[in-house]
Design a protein around this motif. Structure first.
Motif, PDB file in Angstrom:
ATOM      1  N   ARG A   1      -2.675   6.430  -4.879  1.00 14.94           N
ATOM      2  CA  ARG A   1      -3.032   6.657  -6.287  1.00 14.94           C
ATOM      3  C   ARG A   1      -3.708   5.410  -6.871  1.00 14.94           C
ATOM      4  NH1 ARG A   1       1.630   7.822  -7.901  1.00 14.94           N
ATOM      5  NH2 ARG A   1       1.502  10.063  -7.523  1.00 14.94           N
ATOM      6  N   ASN A   2      -3.225   4.239  -6.479  1.00 18.36           N
ATOM      7  CA  ASN A   2      -3.831   2.995  -6.972  1.00 18.36           C
ATOM      8  C   ASN A   2      -5.303   2.897  -6.568  1.00 18.36           C
ATOM      9  OD1 ASN A   2      -1.482   2.132  -8.189  1.00 18.36           O
ATOM     10  ND2 ASN A   2      -0.845   0.824  -6.494  1.00 18.36           N
ATOM     11  N   SER A   3      -5.605   3.273  -5.322  1.00 20.30           N
ATOM     12  CA  SER A   3      -6.995   3.182  -4.859  1.00 20.30           C
ATOM     13  C   SER A   3      -7.901   4.134  -5.631  1.00 20.30           C
ATOM     14  CB  SER A   3      -7.072   3.456  -3.356  1.00 20.30           C
ATOM     15  OG  SER A   3      -6.780   4.809  -3.056  1.00 20.30           O
ATOM     16  N   LEU A   4      -7.399   5.312  -5.965  1.00 17.07           N
ATOM     17  CA  LEU A   4      -8.174   6.255  -6.763  1.00 17.07           C
ATOM     18  C   LEU A   4      -8.299   5.796  -8.211  1.00 17.07           C
ATOM     19  CD1 LEU A   4      -6.961   9.751  -5.509  1.00 17.07           C
ATOM     20  CD2 LEU A   4      -9.343   9.049  -5.769  1.00 17.07           C
ATOM     21  N   GLN A   5      -7.212   5.310  -8.770  1.00 14.83           N
ATOM     22  CA  GLN A   5      -7.243   4.935 -10.179  1.00 14.83           C
ATOM     23  C   GLN A   5      -8.070   3.671 -10.425  1.00 14.83           C
ATOM     24  OE1 GLN A   5      -3.004   4.983 -11.140  1.00 14.83           O
ATOM     25  NE2 GLN A   5      -3.186   7.067 -11.951  1.00 14.83           N
ATOM     26  N   ARG A   6      -8.170   2.802  -9.411  1.00 16.22           N
ATOM     27  CA  ARG A   6      -9.081   1.654  -9.539  1.00 16.22           C
ATOM     28  C   ARG A   6     -10.503   2.146  -9.755  1.00 16.22           C
ATOM     29  NH1 ARG A   6      -5.989  -0.738  -5.078  1.00 16.22           N
ATOM     30  NH2 ARG A   6      -4.566  -2.256  -5.989  1.00 16.22           N
ATOM     31  N   MET A   7     -10.887   3.164  -8.971  1.00 22.73           N
ATOM     32  CA  MET A   7     -12.221   3.738  -9.136  1.00 22.73           C
ATOM     33  C   MET A   7     -12.398   4.309 -10.534  1.00 22.73           C
ATOM     34  SD  MET A   7     -13.932   7.053  -7.224  1.00 22.73           S
ATOM     35  CE  MET A   7     -12.776   8.189  -7.990  1.00 22.73           C
ATOM     36  N   LEU A   8     -11.449   5.108 -10.982  1.00 18.27           N
ATOM     37  CA  LEU A   8     -11.579   5.756 -12.286  1.00 18.27           C
ATOM     38  C   LEU A   8     -11.611   4.735 -13.406  1.00 18.27           C
ATOM     39  CD1 LEU A   8      -9.148   8.764 -11.721  1.00 18.27           C
ATOM     40  CD2 LEU A   8     -11.649   8.790 -11.695  1.00 18.27           C
ATOM     41  N   LYS A   9     -10.863   3.634 -13.245  1.00 17.20           N
ATOM     42  CA  LYS A   9     -10.848   2.581 -14.267  1.00 17.20           C
ATOM     43  C   LYS A   9     -12.192   1.837 -14.296  1.00 17.20           C
ATOM     44  CE  LYS A   9      -8.333  -1.545 -15.793  1.00 17.20           C
ATOM     45  NZ  LYS A   9      -7.185  -2.465 -15.505  1.00 17.20           N
TER      46      LYS A   9
ATOM     47  N   SER B   1      -8.758  10.792   4.171  1.00 14.66           N
ATOM     48  CA  SER B   1      -7.434  11.388   3.985  1.00 14.66           C
ATOM     49  C   SER B   1      -6.607  10.599   2.983  1.00 14.66           C
ATOM     50  CB  SER B   1      -6.696  11.435   5.322  1.00 14.66           C
ATOM     51  OG  SER B   1      -6.375  10.114   5.747  1.00 14.66           O
ATOM     52  N   LEU B   2      -5.550  11.221   2.502  1.00  9.49           N
ATOM     53  CA  LEU B   2      -4.608  10.556   1.611  1.00  9.49           C
ATOM     54  C   LEU B   2      -4.004   9.336   2.294  1.00  9.49           C
ATOM     55  CD1 LEU B   2      -2.014  12.254  -0.665  1.00  9.49           C
ATOM     56  CD2 LEU B   2      -1.269  10.454   0.859  1.00  9.49           C
ATOM     57  N   ALA B   3      -3.715   9.454   3.592  1.00 10.47           N
ATOM     58  CA  ALA B   3      -3.129   8.339   4.341  1.00 10.47           C
ATOM     59  C   ALA B   3      -4.076   7.146   4.384  1.00 10.47           C
ATOM     60  CB  ALA B   3      -2.777   8.793   5.757  1.00 10.47           C
ATOM     61  N   VAL B   4      -5.378   7.395   4.532  1.00  6.49           N
ATOM     62  CA  VAL B   4      -6.367   6.312   4.515  1.00  6.49           C
ATOM     63  C   VAL B   4      -6.419   5.682   3.133  1.00  6.49           C
ATOM     64  CG1 VAL B   4      -8.854   5.865   4.521  1.00  6.49           C
ATOM     65  CG2 VAL B   4      -7.798   7.064   6.444  1.00  6.49           C
ATOM     66  N   LYS B   5      -6.413   6.505   2.091  1.00  5.36           N
ATOM     67  CA  LYS B   5      -6.437   5.962   0.729  1.00  5.36           C
ATOM     68  C   LYS B   5      -5.212   5.080   0.477  1.00  5.36           C
ATOM     69  CE  LYS B   5      -9.150   9.749  -1.324  1.00  5.36           C
ATOM     70  NZ  LYS B   5      -9.379  10.576  -0.118  1.00  5.36           N
ATOM     71  N   ALA B   6      -4.086   5.438   1.094  1.00  2.41           N
ATOM     72  CA  ALA B   6      -2.875   4.622   0.945  1.00  2.41           C
ATOM     73  C   ALA B   6      -3.055   3.264   1.625  1.00  2.41           C
ATOM     74  CB  ALA B   6      -1.670   5.353   1.530  1.00  2.41           C
ATOM     75  N   VAL B   7      -3.639   3.238   2.826  1.00  2.00           N
ATOM     76  CA  VAL B   7      -3.912   1.969   3.504  1.00  2.00           C
ATOM     77  C   VAL B   7      -4.841   1.117   2.650  1.00  2.00           C
ATOM     78  CG1 VAL B   7      -4.974   0.889   5.521  1.00  2.00           C
ATOM     79  CG2 VAL B   7      -3.561   2.922   5.816  1.00  2.00           C
ATOM     80  N   VAL B   8      -5.880   1.727   2.114  1.00  2.00           N
ATOM     81  CA  VAL B   8      -6.837   1.025   1.255  1.00  2.00           C
ATOM     82  C   VAL B   8      -6.132   0.442   0.034  1.00  2.00           C
ATOM     83  CG1 VAL B   8      -8.828   1.359  -0.276  1.00  2.00           C
ATOM     84  CG2 VAL B   8      -8.846   2.322   2.032  1.00  2.00           C
ATOM     85  N   GLY B   9      -5.246   1.224  -0.555  1.00  2.00           N
ATOM     86  CA  GLY B   9      -4.496   0.742  -1.708  1.00  2.00           C
ATOM     87  C   GLY B   9      -3.603  -0.433  -1.371  1.00  2.00           C
ATOM     88  N   ARG B  10      -2.986  -0.411  -0.198  1.00  4.67           N
ATOM     89  CA  ARG B  10      -2.107  -1.510   0.207  1.00  4.67           C
ATOM     90  C   ARG B  10      -2.893  -2.804   0.445  1.00  4.67           C
ATOM     91  NH1 ARG B  10       0.909   2.708   2.808  1.00  4.67           N
ATOM     92  NH2 ARG B  10      -0.254   2.488   4.767  1.00  4.67           N
ATOM     93  N   PHE B  11      -4.168  -2.671   0.803  1.00  6.46           N
ATOM     94  CA  PHE B  11      -5.015  -3.852   1.000  1.00  6.46           C
ATOM     95  C   PHE B  11      -5.836  -4.166  -0.258  1.00  6.46           C
ATOM     96  CE2 PHE B  11      -3.960  -3.093   5.403  1.00  6.46           C
ATOM     97  CZ  PHE B  11      -4.048  -4.341   6.013  1.00  6.46           C
ATOM     98  N   ASP B  12      -5.394  -3.636  -1.402  1.00  4.91           N
ATOM     99  CA  ASP B  12      -6.017  -3.909  -2.704  1.00  4.91           C
ATOM    100  C   ASP B  12      -7.472  -3.462  -2.792  1.00  4.91           C
ATOM    101  OD1 ASP B  12      -3.666  -5.087  -3.728  1.00  4.91           O
ATOM    102  OD2 ASP B  12      -4.169  -6.991  -2.757  1.00  4.91           O
TER     103      ASP B  12
END
Length: 359
Positions: free
Chosen positions: A348-356, A136-147
């Protein structure tokens, strides 16, 4: 009796043609204001209307290039959420059927993930979360907060290498099978893996075992690919001597070991296209894709399913649901995917890390 059956079939065929024609008419009316995206697991009748098709990674990459103000996603909910995260300002993203969810995604609730990561950090060492895009988007947000970052089945190896290089341990979620198969491909010893016990809100985690591991596994799986047992591979080899078997890495590691090849949806499509003329290929993944490949390769090679394994949530996206969504967009009543402000940036950060990393 035979006449009644014929009449029913004729009415069904007529209804399908009317649905198809109405979608085509509405698409033409909306013109450049709309783009329809479809995942490979969607039924052929719906895929035929999609402007772009692909797996999760392919579609994520294409979203940022779309200029149309309205994007319709034919797939499951987490995919539409990812599209909404990557959409341009002012663009609206819709899902053809809002009830199309993902069993695997629901195995990793955001609140539980946050508790588990917080507990794993108690010893002061770093844990890098690597979330499969099937979250979920909420999980991706948690992942992003933990870098941490997101991955797909197509780039899981690349992203796991990236995560391991960050230092500390890696928590892969929610699909333990994709984690196991990816780790084996990278040469990570099984003694370096540890499956977490997430019961009792993470209170039962063995912190000592978790501290010793390089790769922590979340105990989730895909219901579609769990059906492909290793003994099925033995059965099809007896039934079709000389056949080759290719499966998705969400299958159990024993099934992957028994197969000739394993890879993402995009890999399986390429594998079928490159199969020798006259050969027989047996594929273990969602049945809509296997049947599509069988049609596309007909006359060149034979493509068979390892077993019929449909995704019930993907099946919710029908031509009628797509038509209803298009009517709603034209009338201004369709409900777009909403991205909570607090979750937008870290997700968005967690997704963009992947794309980068995978650019």
């Amino acid at each position: 009796m035979q006449k009644n059956i014929s009449e029913m079939c004729s009415r069904d065929s007529g209804d399908q043609m009317r649905l198809r024609d109405e979608i085509i008419r509405l698409k033409s009316e909306l013109g450049e204001n709309i783009r329809i995206l479809g995942h490979h697991y969607i039924a052929q009748s719906v895929i035929d209307h999609c402007d772009l098709r692909g797996d999760s990674l392919e579609l994520a990459r294409q979203v940022e290039e779309i200029r149309a103000p309205h994007i319709v996603f034919c797939g499951v909910y987490f995919m539409a959420e990812s599209a909404a995260l990557l959409a341009r300002p002012g663009q609206k993203v819709y899902i053809a059927d809002a009830d199309a969810d993902c069993v695997m995604s629901n195995m990793a609730p955001a609140s539980l993930l946050d508790r588990v990561l917080t507990r794993l950090y108690e010893d002061g060492s770093r844990v890098v979360p690597l979330a499969y895009v099937n979250t979920s988007l909420a999980v991706k947000a948690v992942v992003g907060r933990f870098d941490g970052a997101v991955c797909t089945s197509a780039n899981a190896g690349t992203m796991m290498r990236w995560a391991l290089a960050q230092g500390g341990r890696v928590l892969f979620l929610p699909d333990q099978q994709l984690a196991r198969n990816t780790a084996k491909t990278l040469g990570l010893a099984e003694t370096d893996w540890h499956k977490l016990n997430i019961r009792s809100q993470g209170a039962k985690i063995d912190l000592i075992a978790a501290q010793k591991a390089k790769l922590l596994l979340w105990p989730g799986c895909c219901a579609v690919h769990a059906r492909f047992r290793p003994e099925l591979v033995e059965t099809v080899r007896r039934a079709h001597p000389g056949c080759r078997v290719a499966v998705h890495p969400e299958c159990k590691i024993e099934t992957v070991n028994a197969a000739d090849a394993a890879g993402s949806t995009s890999f399986l499509i390429r594998y079928a296209a490159e199969s020798p003329v006259g050969s027989t290929l047996v594929i273990g993944t969602e049945i809509n894709l296997v049947e599509r490949l069988a049609r596309e390769q007909a006359g060149r090679c034979t493509v068979l399913p390892l077993a019929r394994s449909p995704c019930s949530h993907m099946a919710l996206t029908t031509e009628q649901r797509l038509l209803d969504c298009l009517h709603g967009i034209r009338a201004g009543t369709a409900r777009a995917i909403e991205v909570p402000a607090a979750e937008a940036a870290p997700a968005r950060n967690s997704l963009q890390r992947m794309l980068k990393v995978c650019s």
